[in-house]
Each structure stands twice: as structure tokens, then as C-alpha cells.
Design a protein around this motif. Sequence first.
Motif, PDB file in Angstrom:
ATOM      1  N   GLN A   1       7.039   9.367   1.374  1.00  0.00           N
ATOM      2  CA  GLN A   1       7.541  10.739   1.272  1.00  0.00           C
ATOM      3  C   GLN A   1       8.074  11.250   2.603  1.00  0.00           C
ATOM      4  O   GLN A   1       9.118  11.916   2.655  1.00  0.00           O
TER       5      GLN A   1
ATOM      6  N   HIS B   1      11.468   9.667   3.415  1.00  0.00           N
ATOM      7  CA  HIS B   1      12.508  10.287   2.597  1.00  0.00           C
ATOM      8  C   HIS B   1      12.851  11.680   3.131  1.00  0.00           C
ATOM      9  O   HIS B   1      14.035  12.048   3.215  1.00  0.00           O
ATOM     10  N   HIS B   2      11.833  12.424   3.507  1.00  0.00           N
ATOM     11  CA  HIS B   2      12.039  13.765   4.055  1.00  0.00           C
ATOM     12  C   HIS B   2      12.914  13.720   5.296  1.00  0.00           C
ATOM     13  O   HIS B   2      13.877  14.505   5.431  1.00  0.00           O
ATOM     14  N   HIS B   3      12.618  12.823   6.220  1.00  0.00           N
ATOM     15  CA  HIS B   3      13.380  12.771   7.471  1.00  0.00           C
ATOM     16  C   HIS B   3      14.782  12.212   7.257  1.00  0.00           C
ATOM     17  O   HIS B   3      15.718  12.612   7.963  1.00  0.00           O
ATOM     18  N   ALA B   4      14.929  11.299   6.306  1.00  0.00           N
ATOM     19  CA  ALA B   4      16.269  10.792   6.003  1.00  0.00           C
ATOM     20  C   ALA B   4      17.182  11.918   5.528  1.00  0.00           C
ATOM     21  O   ALA B   4      18.340  12.024   5.940  1.00  0.00           O
ATOM     22  N   LEU B   5      16.645  12.794   4.674  1.00  0.00           N
ATOM     23  CA  LEU B   5      17.415  13.946   4.208  1.00  0.00           C
ATOM     24  C   LEU B   5      17.660  14.936   5.349  1.00  0.00           C
ATOM     25  O   LEU B   5      18.771  15.458   5.514  1.00  0.00           O
ATOM     26  N   ARG B   6      16.628  15.180   6.133  1.00  0.00           N
ATOM     27  CA  ARG B   6      16.732  16.160   7.224  1.00  0.00           C
ATOM     28  C   ARG B   6      17.763  15.755   8.261  1.00  0.00           C
ATOM     29  O   ARG B   6      18.505  16.589   8.782  1.00  0.00           O
TER      30      ARG B   6
ATOM     31  N   GLY C   1      20.248  13.663   7.772  1.00  0.00           N
ATOM     32  CA  GLY C   1      21.541  13.326   7.206  1.00  0.00           C
ATOM     33  C   GLY C   1      21.829  11.840   7.107  1.00  0.00           C
ATOM     34  O   GLY C   1      22.994  11.432   7.175  1.00  0.00           O
TER      35      GLY C   1
ATOM     36  N   ASP D   1      22.740   8.739   5.363  1.00  0.00           N
ATOM     37  CA  ASP D   1      23.431   8.525   4.089  1.00  0.00           C
ATOM     38  C   ASP D   1      22.975   7.218   3.450  1.00  0.00           C
ATOM     39  O   ASP D   1      23.767   6.321   3.189  1.00  0.00           O
TER      40      ASP D   1
ATOM     41  N   ARG E   1      19.234   5.508   1.189  1.00  0.00           N
ATOM     42  CA  ARG E   1      17.828   5.639   0.787  1.00  0.00           C
ATOM     43  C   ARG E   1      16.966   4.904   1.797  1.00  0.00           C
ATOM     44  O   ARG E   1      17.213   3.741   2.103  1.00  0.00           O
TER      45      ARG E   1
END
Length: 324
Positions: free
Chosen positions: A240, A243-248, A250, A252, A254
Amino acid sequence: MEAGATPASGNVAAADTTVLDAELQAFLDWMTHERRLSPNTVAGRRRDLEGFIHWCGETRIGALSKIDLHAVRAYAARLRRLGRDARTIERHLSSLRAWFRYAVEQRGMANNPALEVQAPKPPQRLPKTLARDQLMPFLDGPWADTPADQRDRAMVELFYSSGLRLAELIGLDLPDLSSDLGEVRVTGKGSRTRILPVGAQARAALQSWLMLRSQWASAREPAVFVGQRGARIGRSTVAQRLHHHALRLGLDARLHPHRLRHSFATHLLEESADLRAVQELLGHANLATTQIYTHVDFKRLAQVYDQAHPRAKRTRKPTSGPPN
């Protein structure tokens, strides 16, 4: 319901699998206490074999002596009809082979009926990796100075620096780190232990986390990575947070721990072309596993070959004039 399970149909009564259940428990206890295999390995075997026992009950097989080559083939065929891929079927067969091998050696079973049953050949899939221009900005942050962010940054750096599996990172204890944080001792599959180097950026991230770790962990807690309640961090929490830091940040793509491990192996092999060294760092028992795991561009290997092999260099033919 598990992969191999089939619901009872008509008035056919299911067999009593009490004996098989007891035999399975004996096998799981043996793996845990005699072989000292990891809890993840034991849990995986349990899931596979409980599915097989359920299928045995529905097909009226209630004892080890009733399981033969035809029964194992029928179970594999059932998995195939249910759409299970080749790797999943091979995993189930591997669990059956291990259980029956134990039963032959320890419980008096006549033979191992799963030895000659083969799963369909899986298509060779190259692992998904992150390109360097994707990964470097993600690793560089920005990261907050909070315990959570500094812990997460240390985990990410260590995944990529040393190629750890998720279970290996979660299982790290403080004594597994060298005093200068330049090396880490991990216990991998088959309880094999290896010593891995830790890169400069990962060392700095670890140092920053360890300075904050006492805010969450008590002096009695040995785990390197802990959650806010002070206990060893769990698998789902790691997933989790990545995933959170990948979204934060940016990213591009998974992001998951194994993708960082894939990227570690791929980037290292692209630079060194030293397959044996990468095999040791990854903790693979077989070199063939490393070859599949590490997705190397053939052109890159061919270039290294042409530059390095003494018999690979081609002599240019003269453009004009007779030979001397």
C-alpha cells in the motif's frame, strides 16, 4: 472454493477425508519443525494441498493408498479446465510431489504418483521493469521528514539497492545490518542466507529511518521496519505504501516490491553482463532462473560479446588493392 474443488453433484456422497487431513497436517508440521521452512512456504503448500484434498473428497478418494497416477492427472486436467495457467498447475503439482515424497519416506506410501505428471509448458514471460529515467526521479523524492516517509524511502532504496524479496525485507532484524550499514544479511528461499552490499543512497536512507525508528518501536522490537504501533511491518502495508508514493510522485507505472527487484537485476546485468554475480545477489539456486528473471536486451549482450571476446572481433577486408 479452491482451484481444484468441484461441487458435489447428484446424489454421489463425498468421501470422508479425515485421514487425508491428518496426513496433511503431519506433513505441514514436518515442514515447519524439521525442515524449518518459512511460514509463507508452509502456508502456500497448505492452500494447494487443501484444494487437492477437497477434490479427493468429491471424487471419493479418502486415503493416500487410493491416490495414483491417474488421480493426479485427473486433478491437473481439472485445474486446466478451470482455466488455471501453466504456472499455477505446476505449483500445485510441486506441492503434491513434495507431500507424496514425504509420505513415501516417512509414512509408508508405496510410491510418488505425482512424479510423472507434467504441467503444460508456460509461455516465457519477461518480467516488467522500470526504466532508469522513470525510477531515478521517484527514488530522489521529495520525501517528508516524518517517520512514515523516511521508513518508506529506506524500504524503496533497499529494494532497489540490494534486490531484496518482499519477505526478505520484512524479515530483517537489526542484527542483520552491519555496523556501517554497508551490508545486510537476508534469509531467502530454502532458508538460504546471503550477505548483500548496500549502496550509498540506501545507507543514507536507512540511517535516516533508524534515527526515527525509536519513536514507534520499543527497545525489545528486533524488526528493522515497523508500523506506527511498533510491530514488524506487514506485506500489505508495504504494498500500500509503495502504491501511495508511486501516485504521489507521479510514477507512470504500477509499483510493487518485485518490480523493484526486477529493475535491480536488469540494470545491474545491463551494466556488468555478469550473470553469475547477479545470480548470487538475487539468491537464485539455478542460473536458468536468473536468465529469465533479468530481461536483458539481446543487442546489449551482443555488443558486450563483440567488445570482450578475443575471437569475436572481425578483421575488416581491404577495400582495394591486392593482398600483401
